[in-house]
Design an enzyme around this catalytic site. Sequence first.
Site, PDB file in Angstrom:
ATOM      1  CB  SER A 349      -0.972  -0.043   1.186  1.00 36.92           C
ATOM      2  OG  SER A 349      -2.029   0.871   1.018  1.00 36.92           O
ATOM      3  CG  ASP A 469      -6.272  -3.499  -3.598  1.00 37.54           C
ATOM      4  OD1 ASP A 469      -7.094  -2.748  -3.030  1.00 37.54           O
ATOM      5  OD2 ASP A 469      -5.050  -3.468  -3.369  1.00 37.54           O
ATOM      6  CG  HIS A 499      -5.153  -3.006   0.199  1.00 36.96           C
ATOM      7  ND1 HIS A 499      -4.512  -2.476  -0.893  1.00 36.96           N
ATOM      8  CD2 HIS A 499      -4.665  -2.334   1.280  1.00 36.96           C
ATOM      9  CE1 HIS A 499      -3.678  -1.525  -0.499  1.00 36.96           C
ATOM     10  NE2 HIS A 499      -3.754  -1.433   0.815  1.00 36.96           N
TER      11      HIS A 499
END
Length: 760
Positions: A349, A469, A499
Amino acid sequence: MRYNQFSYIPTSLERAAEELKELGFDLDLQKTAKANLESFLRKLFFHYPDSDYPLSHLIAKNDMDALSFFQSEQELSKEVFDLLALQVLGFIPGVDFTEADAFLDKLAFPIHFDETEIIKHIHHLLATRCKSGMTLIDDLVSQGMLTMDNDYHFFNGKSLATFDTSQLIREVVYVEAPLDTDQDGQLDLIKVNIIRPQSQKPLPTLMTPSPYHQGINEVANDKKLYRMEKELVVKKRRQITVEDRDFIPLETQPCKLPIGQNLESFSYINSYSLNDYFLARGFANIYVSGVGTAGSTGFMTSGDYAQIESFKAVIDWLNGRATAYTSHSKNHQVRADWANGLVCTTGKSYLGTMSTGLATTGVDGLAMIIAESAISSWYNYYRENGLVCSPGGYPGEDLDVLTELTYSRNLLAGDYLRHNDRYQELLNQQSQALDRQSGDYNQFWHDRNYLKNAHQIKCDVVYTHGLQDWNVKPRQVYEIFNALPSTINKHLFLHQGEHVYMHNWQSIDFRESMNALLCQKLLGLANDFSLPEMIWQDNTCPQNWQERKVFGTSTIKELDLGQELLLIDNHYGEDEFKAYGKDFRAFKAALFEGKANQALVDILLEEDLPINGEIVLQLKVKSSENKGLLSAQILDYGKKKRLGDLPIALTQSSIDNGQNFSREPLKELPFREDSYRVISKGFMNLQNRNNLSSIETIPNNKWMTVRLPLQPTIYHLEKGDTLRVILYTTDFEHTVRDNSNYALTIDLSQSQLIVPIASN
C-alpha cells in the site's frame, strides 16, 4: 494444497551432491538409490540418538513400515519413494490421503521418480514446500540442523536461516535529508530504525518506507474526513495544463563531525514478517517513516518527490553519500559501516507506493523493489475521470486526511506545542491545492504521478497486486508495469485477493522466489535463477497459478448490450438516501441484487471469455440536466464456486521465519460458492467524457458518445456464465453522493462492451 513451484532452480547432479554434502548429508554416488534414501531419511531425525525409532513411524508401503523396508531386500520403487516423500513433507497417510498416486496428481507434485536421479530428487525434495508452508530445508534449519553462526549458507541459490535473531542489534540514526519541508530554515532529519544481525560480513538491507511506522493519529484523521453528501458541481469548460517539474534537492555540506559510538536503541518496532524472514538470512531490516513523522522533522508532504527524497536520503547514507547523526543534537555523525550499500524496499500500500516513487529517482544502491498493492498515481487513488472518488472502504478520505493520519509529530506533545500552528498552515495549503471541489487533475496531482518518471527506473522490480483490490485499484499496477523500461528485470504477481499480502500463502512459493532474487541482486550470488515476468492466479479453480506474457491485450471482442432505451434515475427518497449514506455496504448489496437505481444488462456467454486488460464501455448516453456522473460495475453473476478475496488461516503458527523466530500463520484464499464476483468497475464525470484534461459542457437531453474505461483485470469466464453489466450514477462507497433530481438515458442499441481477450 497444490504445488506451484517457481523458486526451484534446476541443478546438475554434481552440484546437487555438493550442496547436500555441505549440509551434512552422507550421500554417495556409488551407493544404491535405496541406501542413499535411507541415509537421507536418518539425517532428518538428527534430534534422535536412535533413528530407528522415528524411521519405524513412517510407512514405505501400505503393509510395511520404513524401517522394515530398509532392513529388507526389496528394491526402491516409485511407490515407496512417493509415499516416503509425502510423509517427510508432513502429509499423513489415511488422514491427508489414501491413494498416493491420486493425491500426487492433485498436488501437482513436482518430483517424478527415477531411480538413477535419486540425489537430484533428494535435493529437490529439500527445496519443496511442506504441508506447513515451509520448505523442507527451512523446516530442518528452523529445528537447529545448522548452527546460527551469523554467516551465509546457501541451498539451491537461497540463503538459509543461520543468523542469530536472539542477539540482534537495534539502533536508531537520524539521516540529514536535502529538504526543508516545514520551511524552518533547517534541513530535515529522518529517523531510521535499524535491526541487524551481529555479523562481520557487510550486510544488504531491506528497507520498509512506511509513513505509518512511527504511529498514526486516528483522531485527527476522523475529524478531517469529508462528508460525501454534496451536489456534483457543474464545471466551466476549459483545458487543463500541467508541466513536468524536476525535484531539486537543497544543498548539503560534507560532515566533519567526529564519529559517534553511543547510538539510540529501541526494543521493539512493528515488523513485516517477510523482512523477519530475511533478517534471519543475513539481510538487515530498516524502517523509515520519512518527513513529518514522530522522531523526524519536516512536514508530511504526502506523495510528492520531497517525501520520496526523505527516503532516498537513507539509501544515500547507506552508500556514504549522506550524513546521519547519533541524535537531534547533531554532535556526532554515524556511518553505515556494516552495510554493503545494496537495498531492496518492501511493503504494501503506502509502503509499496514509496518504493515505486523511490525507483523512479534511479537512486544508486536501490537494487530491487518488492512493491505490493502500490499506488503509481495519487490522482487515480483519490480521483477518477474528473470525479472525487474515494478508495474502496474509505468514503470521505482524501490526501489531506491521510496527511492528518500520518503526521505523527503531533503525537509528541512537545512537537505539537512548537510546530502545530505551522503544520496547520501547511495542511490548509495542501487542502486547497488538491481541489476537492472539481475533482480535476492539476499540478498538485501531476507532482504526485510517478508514471511520468517510470522511464528512469533502473532497479529490478517486483509487484504484487490483488485483482479484487478496490482500495488501491488494479489500474495502479497495470499502468506502472506497462510503463517500465524494457531494459530492466520486472515481475508481477496478480492474485485474486483484495488489499492483502501474499508471502505466506500455501499455493505459491513467493518467499522462496524472493530469496533467490535477493541473493542474486543484493549478495551477488550466481544462482541462475529465472522468474517468469508475470504470474497470474487462475480465478476458475483453487490454488492454480499460471505464467502470463502480458497484462493487457490488443485483441478485442465487442458484446452488444441490447436494443432498449434504459433510464437511470439519480434521485433516491430521503430515507433510502440516508440509509445508503450510513452503510455503503447495504447500497452495494442492493445494487448487485438489482434493487438500487440502475440499468442492468445480463449477457449469457455462448463461449469462454478470457479477459485480459481494460474493459471499455462505449455508451450512447444523455442527461436530463447539464451535469451527470456515470458509474459501472461488471459482475460474474450467478451461484457457483469462486475464490474468496480474503485469505484465511489454515494454521496459526506453522511458518517459522528463522530458528524459532517470528512465527506466522499459513494462509490461502478459500474456494466456495457465492452469488457473484465483481470483475471490474469504473466512474466518470460526464464533463470529462473525452479525456482527463478536457472539461466539456453537457447539453441537456442531447446524445453523447462516452467511452468509460474500467479497471484492468485478468479474469476467465466460461461458456454458460452470466456477465452482468450494471450502469448507475451515485456510488455510495466511492463517489460524491449527489441526490439531485436528474436522470441518464442509455441507448443500448448504440452501446457496446469492448472486452480485451487473452490469446491462447
